[in-house]
Design a protein around this motif. Structure first.
Motif, mmCIF file in Angstrom:
data_model
loop_
_atom_site.group_PDB
_atom_site.id
_atom_site.type_symbol
_atom_site.label_atom_id
_atom_site.label_comp_id
_atom_site.label_asym_id
_atom_site.label_seq_id
_atom_site.Cartn_x
_atom_site.Cartn_y
_atom_site.Cartn_z
ATOM 1 N N ASP A 253 36.238 51.161 34.794
ATOM 2 C CA ASP A 253 37.890 51.226 34.996
ATOM 3 C C ASP A 253 38.518 51.634 33.954
ATOM 4 O O ASP A 253 38.133 52.324 32.482
ATOM 5 N N ALA A 254 39.840 52.058 34.574
ATOM 6 C CA ALA A 254 40.487 53.321 33.727
ATOM 7 C C ALA A 254 40.928 52.471 32.590
ATOM 8 O O ALA A 254 41.543 51.297 32.920
ATOM 9 N N ALA A 255 42.444 53.303 31.609
ATOM 10 C CA ALA A 255 42.796 52.027 31.241
ATOM 11 C C ALA A 255 43.700 51.304 31.845
ATOM 12 O O ALA A 255 44.243 50.325 32.860
ATOM 13 N N GLY A 256 44.802 52.484 33.020
ATOM 14 C CA GLY A 256 45.759 51.896 34.309
ATOM 15 C C GLY A 256 45.017 50.993 34.952
ATOM 16 O O GLY A 256 45.922 49.723 35.005
ATOM 17 N N GLU A 257 43.875 51.419 35.349
ATOM 18 C CA GLU A 257 43.201 49.996 36.140
ATOM 19 C C GLU A 257 43.095 48.836 34.865
ATOM 20 O O GLU A 257 43.427 47.455 36.283
ATOM 21 N N ALA A 258 43.277 48.507 34.296
ATOM 22 C CA ALA A 258 42.565 47.402 33.310
ATOM 23 C C ALA A 258 44.071 46.861 33.021
ATOM 24 O O ALA A 258 44.252 45.527 33.782
ATOM 25 N N PHE A 259 45.015 47.353 33.450
ATOM 26 C CA PHE A 259 47.019 47.216 33.406
ATOM 27 C C PHE A 259 46.779 46.017 34.952
ATOM 28 O O PHE A 259 47.460 44.894 34.777
ATOM 29 N N ASP A 260 46.757 46.920 35.783
ATOM 30 C CA ASP A 260 46.977 47.025 37.400
ATOM 31 C C ASP A 260 45.872 45.887 37.860
ATOM 32 O O ASP A 260 46.503 45.185 38.326
ATOM 33 N N LYS A 261 44.796 45.667 37.491
ATOM 34 C CA LYS A 261 43.862 44.556 38.041
ATOM 35 C C LYS A 261 44.396 43.123 36.671
ATOM 36 O O LYS A 261 44.675 41.707 36.947
#
Ligand code: KG4
Ligand code: ZN
Length: 332
Positions: free
Chosen positions: A158-166
């Motif tokens: 996952d990308a860092a932004g994805e980690a925030f969004d998830k």
């Protein structure tokens, strides 16, 4: 004199910008609210909204820059990476505009443009390291020149932004979750809960284990106390954010040591995160780094960064023909 029209349409923001001799004269961003109902970007809807937005967005960029469309010397557009349907809209518009105005066409790599956004105001000296953190990418890039860049570390999942969004999704918050987690974290205690730091060798990243641990953590705590989420939202957000930031900064410290470089930049949507911005400044004063943090409007997707990248390519006369096609996956 060079006046460049920049077009960005790689994901869910339609954006147009005018760059005059390296100065951004306008940067218009039309957000797409339609995706909020679905908890993520719906590619087909994104393409359709780009089609509706692109002409008025370009018109506004031209009008705010106080120029006439005949003053434009070249059109730069995002060729990739991104959602193919979205990229097709920006690419087709740019090609048509260039053809009708008889001016050159310039292709831009979206990830390089996030880094080149730094040259809008600050103009860091080469070489520098850039942590590019967005919704789809997490990279540490060694930047030797405007277009001489090497990825020295990147995410394996996952990308860092994805980690925030998830995380936001697990917590029941609307999409896009990154800015909301950031906002809620400001009122929370970053040491309230401990989430694991993955042990990935070298300069690569991994965020999928963190996501799973947050999921199990929330499931178990809510089972024991149904009001757990409501009563601890700020602390959870602050603790998760603090872990994501420490993962990013620890790899950045390692890269700085390995490459013996102390000029450090951040770019991409997650570089808008207040925890990352503060953490980077603290690390900089501890280690004597010179840091470069973009203005908020140039962190998330915007055409200003495409226009400035286009300007540097214009100086090299680096143009493409009408046969150019967008690319969902695009390397540099
Ligand atoms: O660069 P960007 O606008 O689009 C891509 O190229 O992906 O990055 C979007 C990502 C999203 O995941 C969004 O949640 C995240 O950047 N983001 C943030 C913040 N603002 C945007 N994440 C954490 N804190 C923020 N303040
Ligand atoms: Zn982006």
């Amino acid at each position: 004199m060079a006046t460049i029209l920049g077009i960005e349409s790689s994901c869910d923001d339609t954006s147009a910008s005018i760059c005059i001799d390296g100065r951004i004269a306008s940067n218009i961003i039309a957000n797409q609210l339609v995706h909020q109902n679905y908890g993520g970007v719906v590619p087909e809807l994104a393409s359709r909204v780009h089609q509706q937005n692109i002409v008025p967005t370009v018109q506004e960029a031209i009008s705010i820059a106080k120029i006439h469309k005949n003053d434009i010397d070249a059109v730069a557009f995002t060729r990739g990476p991104g959602l193919l349907g979205s990229l097709i809209v920006g690419t087709s518009f740019a090609k048509a505009f260039a053809l009708a105005s008889k001016i050159p066409l310039i292709e831009v790599n979206h990830m390089q443009a996030h880094i080149l956004a730094h040259f809008i105001d600050e103009k860091p000296q080469f070489p520098f390291l850039c942590l590019t953190v967005s919704g789809g990418h997490t990279q540490i890039v060694l930047v030797r020149d405007h277009f001489d860049m090497e990825i020295v570390g990147e995410t394996t999942d996952d990308a860092a932004g994805e980690a925030f969004d998830k995380t936001a999704k697990i917590l029941g918050l609307p999409y896009p979750g990154g800015p909301l987690v950031d906002k809620l974290a400001r009122e929370g205690n970053p040491n309230a809960f401990k989430f694991p730091e993955p042990q990935i060798p070298g300069l690569d990243f991994s965020f999928s284990g963190l996501k799973t641990s947050i999921m199990y953590f929330v499931r178990d705590r809510v089972k024991a106390d149904p009001d757990f989420l409501t009563n601890n939202l700020n602390d959870i957000c602050a603790s998760v954010q603090s872990r994501i930031v420490s993962i990013l900064l620890n790899k950045l410290k390692k890269a700085a040591l390995e490459y013996n470089i102390s000029r450090i930049a951040i770019a991409g949507g997650v570089s808008a995160n207040s925890g990352l911005r503060t953490g980077l400044k603290d690390t900089a004063s501890e280690l004597g780094w010179e840091v470069f943090i973009p203005q908020f409007q140039y962190c998330t997707d915007n055409a200003g960064m495409i226009a400035i990248a286009g300007y540097f390519k214009y100086l090299k006369q680096d143009f493409v023909g009408q046969d150019v096609a967008p690319q969902a996956r695009m390397h540099f």
